[in-house]
Design an enzyme around this catalytic site. Sequence first.
Site, PDB file in Angstrom:
ATOM      1  N   ASP A 113      -6.420  -6.948   4.150  1.00  0.00           N
ATOM      2  CA  ASP A 113      -7.566  -6.281   3.511  1.00  0.00           C
ATOM      3  C   ASP A 113      -8.452  -7.322   2.831  1.00  0.00           C
ATOM      4  O   ASP A 113      -9.674  -7.320   2.986  1.00  0.00           O
ATOM      5  CB  ASP A 113      -7.041  -5.269   2.474  1.00  0.00           C
ATOM      6  CG  ASP A 113      -8.172  -4.567   1.758  1.00  0.00           C
ATOM      7  OD1 ASP A 113      -9.113  -4.119   2.442  1.00  0.00           O
ATOM      8  OD2 ASP A 113      -8.131  -4.473   0.510  1.00  0.00           O
TER       9      ASP A 113
ATOM     10  N   TYR B 160       0.818  -1.213   0.000  1.00  0.00           N
ATOM     11  CA  TYR B 160       0.000   0.000   0.000  1.00  0.00           C
ATOM     12  C   TYR B 160       0.855   1.268   0.000  1.00  0.00           C
ATOM     13  O   TYR B 160       0.434   2.305  -0.483  1.00  0.00           O
ATOM     14  CB  TYR B 160      -0.887   0.032   1.258  1.00  0.00           C
ATOM     15  CG  TYR B 160      -2.211  -0.650   1.117  1.00  0.00           C
ATOM     16  CD1 TYR B 160      -2.303  -1.921   0.575  1.00  0.00           C
ATOM     17  CD2 TYR B 160      -3.380  -0.035   1.539  1.00  0.00           C
ATOM     18  CE1 TYR B 160      -3.521  -2.554   0.472  1.00  0.00           C
ATOM     19  CE2 TYR B 160      -4.600  -0.659   1.434  1.00  0.00           C
ATOM     20  CZ  TYR B 160      -4.667  -1.917   0.898  1.00  0.00           C
ATOM     21  OH  TYR B 160      -5.877  -2.544   0.794  1.00  0.00           O
TER      22      TYR B 160
ATOM     23  N   ASP C  79     -12.358  -9.107   4.341  1.00  0.00           N
ATOM     24  CA  ASP C  79     -13.657  -9.062   3.631  1.00  0.00           C
ATOM     25  C   ASP C  79     -14.242 -10.466   3.549  1.00  0.00           C
ATOM     26  O   ASP C  79     -15.443 -10.674   3.692  1.00  0.00           O
ATOM     27  CB  ASP C  79     -13.490  -8.534   2.198  1.00  0.00           C
ATOM     28  CG  ASP C  79     -13.621  -7.022   2.116  1.00  0.00           C
ATOM     29  OD1 ASP C  79     -13.291  -6.355   3.117  1.00  0.00           O
ATOM     30  OD2 ASP C  79     -14.055  -6.517   1.057  1.00  0.00           O
TER      31      ASP C  79
ATOM     32  N   LYS D 239       2.930 -15.284   2.078  1.00  0.00           N
ATOM     33  CA  LYS D 239       3.111 -15.967   0.797  1.00  0.00           C
ATOM     34  C   LYS D 239       4.609 -16.261   0.668  1.00  0.00           C
ATOM     35  O   LYS D 239       5.278 -15.839  -0.285  1.00  0.00           O
ATOM     36  CB  LYS D 239       2.563 -15.074  -0.340  1.00  0.00           C
ATOM     37  CG  LYS D 239       2.517 -15.722  -1.715  1.00  0.00           C
ATOM     38  CD  LYS D 239       1.481 -16.825  -1.855  1.00  0.00           C
ATOM     39  CE  LYS D 239       1.625 -17.505  -3.209  1.00  0.00           C
ATOM     40  NZ  LYS D 239       0.797 -18.708  -3.341  1.00  0.00           N
TER      41      LYS D 239
ATOM     42  N   ASP E  32      -3.175 -18.064  -0.026  1.00  0.00           N
ATOM     43  CA  ASP E  32      -4.170 -18.704  -0.899  1.00  0.00           C
ATOM     44  C   ASP E  32      -4.886 -19.823  -0.131  1.00  0.00           C
ATOM     45  O   ASP E  32      -6.106 -19.958  -0.203  1.00  0.00           O
ATOM     46  CB  ASP E  32      -3.528 -19.227  -2.200  1.00  0.00           C
ATOM     47  CG  ASP E  32      -2.198 -19.938  -1.995  1.00  0.00           C
ATOM     48  OD1 ASP E  32      -1.682 -19.947  -0.857  1.00  0.00           O
ATOM     49  OD2 ASP E  32      -1.678 -20.508  -2.970  1.00  0.00           O
TER      50      ASP E  32
HETATM   51  C1  IPM Z   1     -10.394  -1.202   4.143  1.00  0.00           C
HETATM   52  C2  IPM Z   1     -10.538  -0.516   2.807  1.00  0.00           C
HETATM   53  C3  IPM Z   1      -9.347   0.408   2.574  1.00  0.00           C
HETATM   54  C4  IPM Z   1      -8.098  -0.461   2.556  1.00  0.00           C
HETATM   55  C5  IPM Z   1      -9.440   1.276   1.308  1.00  0.00           C
HETATM   56  C6  IPM Z   1     -10.700   2.100   1.249  1.00  0.00           C
HETATM   57  C7  IPM Z   1      -8.235   2.164   1.149  1.00  0.00           C
HETATM   58  O1  IPM Z   1     -10.701  -1.447   1.800  1.00  0.00           O
HETATM   59  O2  IPM Z   1     -10.203  -0.500   5.142  1.00  0.00           O
HETATM   60  O3  IPM Z   1     -10.505  -2.426   4.175  1.00  0.00           O
HETATM   61  O4  IPM Z   1      -7.779  -1.064   1.529  1.00  0.00           O
HETATM   62  O5  IPM Z   1      -7.442  -0.552   3.585  1.00  0.00           O
HETATM   63 MG    MG Z   2     -11.023  -3.442   2.518  1.00  0.00          MG
END
Ligand code: IPM
Ligand code: MG
Length: 361
Positions: free
Chosen positions: A248, A141, A252, A192, A224
């Site tokens: 990240d 990042y 999710d 990884k 993975d």
């Molecule tokens: C998160 C989001 C952020 C990230 C974005 C909006 C920059 O996806 O906080 O998970 O990738 O960290």
């Molecule tokens: Mg995110």
Amino acid sequence: MKNEILILPGDGIGPEVINEAVKVIKVLQKKKLINSVIRYAKIGGYAIDTVGLPLPNDTLKAAKASRSILLGAVGGHKWDNIKDFNKRPEYGLLKLRKSLKFFANLRHTCFNPQVLSSSIKSEKLSNVNILLVRELSQGIYFGKPRGVLYNKYFLRHGYNTSKLDEKAIRRIGIIAFEIAKTRKKKICSVDKANVLEVSRLWREIISDLAKSYPEVKVSHMYVDNAAMQIILSPKIFDVIVTGNMFGDIISDEAANLTGSIGMLPSASINSIGQSLFEPCHGSAPDIENKGIANPIATILSVSMMLHFSLQKPLLSKYLNASISNVLKKGFRTADIKYTGIKIVSTKQMGDLIIEEFEKLI
Ligand code: IPM
Ligand code: MG
């Protein structure tokens, strides 16, 4: 540091979910249960449109002075074509995290019997409780160089750099081990290392750190495989520690175990006692201004704030209980609906939670 809660609504559904979370804070202020004051500032696309920068100086100054920050979301289609990374809405959030040295991001996925994932069998999910510890200050990042350039054949190539120093790995590792000591004493470190040097260094440092925590059982998993195991056998995980980008992505994925990413809060911490709380979901421009976004992740972020930043664990417990009670009564936003259930709007969900909360406090 001021006793101030800085509110950054941002973009998309950010302002809608923040509105509901702020109502909770205002109830606590009115009842004099907290003595923090609220202040608003701009971030993301909204700040670009009004001030010309994704993280205006005033916002950064206010953030540096606040103990707690609550953020909605940043980004949206409107700004998708901005090429310069420093001018994009997401840069506002990344600069905020970087400038205040928020190095650890905690994302807690917890099985909730009231909200079942539609895609995973419930027997695989009962008692799932995963705390993901994500390194937030380095990795791909932030690594330089980055950009898009033409090569000698006039072909564009995009490039990013994944860089992580051993101090940062050790620092995030210590947070994860300390948390693991208070839980099931089990860590899975995700990397990884079969392909990336940065991951091999990660694995070496985490393995070395493990020697200082003999009571914690450590395993290492390639990202993975981890992505697959989170869906196949989520119960094998307790604390997961990983880098910025893997964190990240798999957070999710883990969020889906709770039924919807609209249910997942997060906290980011630095070493001088400041914290940033935000829902893990994004700005969801497709449902913006429809009044259907789920405010629970943001309200749970307020609960994390009460617990970790404002030192009010009991109020945090009551707030969690209020959310549970509303869900038990069968109210759902559209993302967690199922047949026969009462669908409510963002605002109605916020009001219902506050109604329950006021009974408890
Ligand atoms: C998160 C989001 C952020 C990230 C974005 C909006 C920059 O996806 O906080 O998970 O990738 O960290
Ligand atoms: Mg995110």
